[in-house]
Enzyme design. Structure first.
Site, mmCIF file in Angstrom:
data_model
loop_
_atom_site.group_PDB
_atom_site.id
_atom_site.type_symbol
_atom_site.label_atom_id
_atom_site.label_comp_id
_atom_site.label_asym_id
_atom_site.label_seq_id
_atom_site.Cartn_x
_atom_site.Cartn_y
_atom_site.Cartn_z
ATOM 1 N N GLU A 64 5.071 -8.607 -4.205
ATOM 2 C CA GLU A 64 4.238 -7.417 -4.474
ATOM 3 C C GLU A 64 4.022 -6.577 -3.216
ATOM 4 O OE1 GLU A 64 4.119 -6.835 -7.419
ATOM 5 O OE2 GLU A 64 4.478 -8.844 -8.186
ATOM 6 N N GLY A 65 5.038 -6.506 -2.390
ATOM 7 C CA GLY A 65 4.954 -5.792 -1.122
ATOM 8 C C GLY A 65 4.528 -6.740 -0.033
#
Length: 594
Positions: free
Chosen positions: A443-444
């Site tokens: 998620e980053g």
């Protein structure tokens, strides 16, 4: 091996700090009374402790498997546990009652989500992505799409996924190559999807009747780069006239990734359109897929931060239990040379206090972020909604990155408390670290979160949102100074570091200096935000909550954090002021040790 026990008392105290009572007064959230919240937390804790937790080690050992015809099987007991989860209505707690949800605050859902992650992170990943799919369709789906997909996703009968990453396109989504071709013979807004995706969490499994994939793909005439990507609903099974899963769609699992941890969560390599094209339904407008997907990603980023908290809580529980039982060496506080448990040793206490304080701080940060999302959604005052939205945006990268780093640090300390047995799989301590490690990546990555915090949340508005947060923190500092002067002083020094860091970054905002300052600034902000919320917890405990033992413990933990961990903000400030020179001085060849 220690079973997980939901920390209901600590969660209740944290909910009070971040304003659960205020959230419950907002339109639509009136059902979230103190009694209702207490009952929900208690029942969720039972499910987490008695159903999900016992499957955690088994799932780690057994893992997932894939059959010759491409069907994925989860470990023994997982499908049955998921059915209990669905039958209990747990997936629908924070969602729209018009589509079968319970309409309760996201803040309460976040507390429940921590339980699922602490009890069994591999299991918790499945509803995590479903929640993101629900948020995406709620904000960007058509009325027809909402009525078709939301009821079963909200109930949990169907699960959702996020399909972004491709072998050549990791965090650089501009490089996505998956194709979408219009299929007008099938109807308006219907496309054939062809391409491959990797790292798809729960891309296939045997726990739900259908899997609803959210897929990024590019139309033939789309602009180059990130502005030419669209978003599609691509279900595992196409729906029949009755709206139930029917014929299989043209998609398959190519393989399962072999991972360091989360072994019971199938991470899939997916192929779409091998037989002419998987049927996909366009969400919203063409070429706005990244914009829409970020709704899902922002929700997932907070959820991943909560994973860090859940793992930290479980690792702390295990370490404390072991330290109470492990007898080794004399008590340093007494002259008698009688062996005592290692929890009497100051260095072990330092590790345990660090674990507990970091876990409490990370929990408070994730809860505060969720509370801001609730205010941004439901507050009747438009100005308050706008302020809360900006605050949530500011806190999200901190909640994701700092809390997942805490999960790793606390799980690592848990192994150290166990000593040699921590390195042995049978104790469970090693699994917590293995499972926690991924959360700083997906998620980053946490580096990307730090760059987002500095580049988008600080520099873009010239520090407006941060200055408003610091002003609120200064109010808490003044309250602390009146009641607990040493904690007020310690917190004030940290806030001085925040303001000095902000000033330096705004004066040195070129891309290289900005990115070099990003990670130390995020670490500084994590500590300062955790100190702020622990300071408020300390004030509540000092005023008295009804349980003197709990109040004493919370005062002590908050004092330890503010006096012994919070001063590290000064080191992060020094790293920020050092700039990029040291980082960029060596050429690529000189960085190699050979």
């Amino acid at each position: 091996m220690t079973d997980y026990r939901a920390p209901v008392s600590d969660m209740t105290a944290a909910l009070s700090v971040v304003g659960m009572a205020d959230i419950a007064s907002l339109p639509g959230y009136e059902d979230a009374s103190d009694d209702m919240v207490a009952a929900i937390l208690e029942e969720a804790g039972k499910l987490a402790g008695s159903v999900l937790s016992p499957l955690n080690a088994l799932g780690d050992r057994q893992g997932c498997s894939i059959t010759e015809d491409g069907r994925v099987t989860t470990p023994d007991g997982f499908p049955q546990a998921y059915q209990q989860f669905v039958e209990g209505g747990w997936n629908g707690v924070p969602f729209d009652p018009d589509f079968g949800g319970q309409g309760l605050p996201m803040l309460l859902g976040t507390a429940l989500f921590e339980m699922w992650q602490g009890a069994n992170m591999s299991f918790g990943l499945c509803p995590m992505l479903t929640v993101g799919s629900i948020e995406l369709l709620t904000h960007h789906g058509s009325d027809a799409q909402k009525s078709t997909w939301l009821p079963k996703l909200i109930s949990g009968e169907w699960t959702g996924t996020m399909n972004l990453t491709e072998p050549q396109a990791g965090s650089d989504l501009a490089a996505v190559r998956t194709k979408a071709t219009a299929a007008p013979e099938l109807g308006e807004g219907i496309y054939r999807i062809q391409g491959g995706k990797i790292f798809i969490t729960h891309g296939d499994h045997d726990m739900s009747a259908n899997i609803v994939h959210m897929v990024l793909a590019r139309l033939p005439d789309a602009p180059q780069g990130i502005k030419g990507i669209s978003l599609f609903i691509v279900p595992k099974f196409l729906l029949n006239e009755a709206g139930e899963p029917g014929d299989p769609n043209d998609l398959r699992v190519v393989s399962l990734e072999h991972k360091l941890g989360i072994h019971a969560s199938p991470t899939c390599v997916m192929a779409f359109g091998d037989k002419g094209g998987a049927i996909g339904y366009l969400v919203g407008e063409e070429n706005r897929g990244i914009e829409y997907m970020f709704t899902m990603m922002n929700n997932a980023r907070l959820a991943v931060g909560v994973q860090g908290v859940g793992i930290a809580e479980r690792a702390t529980q295990a370490a404390v239990s072991y330290a109470k039982d492990r007898v080794q060496g004399p008590d340093p506080a007494k002259r008698e040379k009688v062996s005592v448990s290692i929890i009497h040793m100051p260095d072990v206490r330092r590790m345990l206090m660090t674990m507990r304080a970091l876990t409490q701080a990370a929990r408070l940060i994730t809860f505060q972020t969720a509370a801001e999302f609730d205010r941004a959604k439901a507050h009747p005052d438009e100005a308050v909604r706008a302020t809360a939205e900006a605050r949530a945006a500011l806190l999200t990268p901190i909640a994701k990155a700092w809390s997942t780093d805490v999960g790793i640090q606390v799980a690592n300390l848990g192994i150290q408390v166990h000593g040699g047995l921590g390195f042995i799989e049978e104790t469970g301590a090693a699994q917590y670290l293995r499972d926690a490690r991924i959360a700083a990546i997906y998620e980053g990555t946490n580096g990307i979160q730090a760059i987002d915090l500095v580049g988008r949340k600080l520099i873009r508005d010239r520090g407006t949102a941060l200055s408003e947060l610091v002003a609120e923190m200064r109010t808490t500092q003044a309250d602390l100074t009146q009641v607990l002067p040493d904690l007020g002083q310690a917190f004030g020094l940290a806030l001085d570091d925040v303001e000095a860091a902000q000033a330096w970054i705004l004066e040195n905002s070129d891309p290289v200096n900005m990115q070099s300052a990003a990670t130390p600034f995020l670490n500084l902000m994590g500590l300062a935000t955790g100190g702020w919320l622990l300071g408020k917890l300390a004030l509540n405990a000092k005023a008295g909550t009804g349980d003197p033992n709990h109040d004493t413990a919370r005062l002590t933990v908050a004092g330890f954090f503010l006096r012994q961990l919070l001063p590290a903000t000064g080191g992060h400030l020094a790293a920020i002021r050092a700039g990029a020179e040291d980082l960029m001085a060596l050429d690529e060849d000189a960085l190699s040790p050979v």
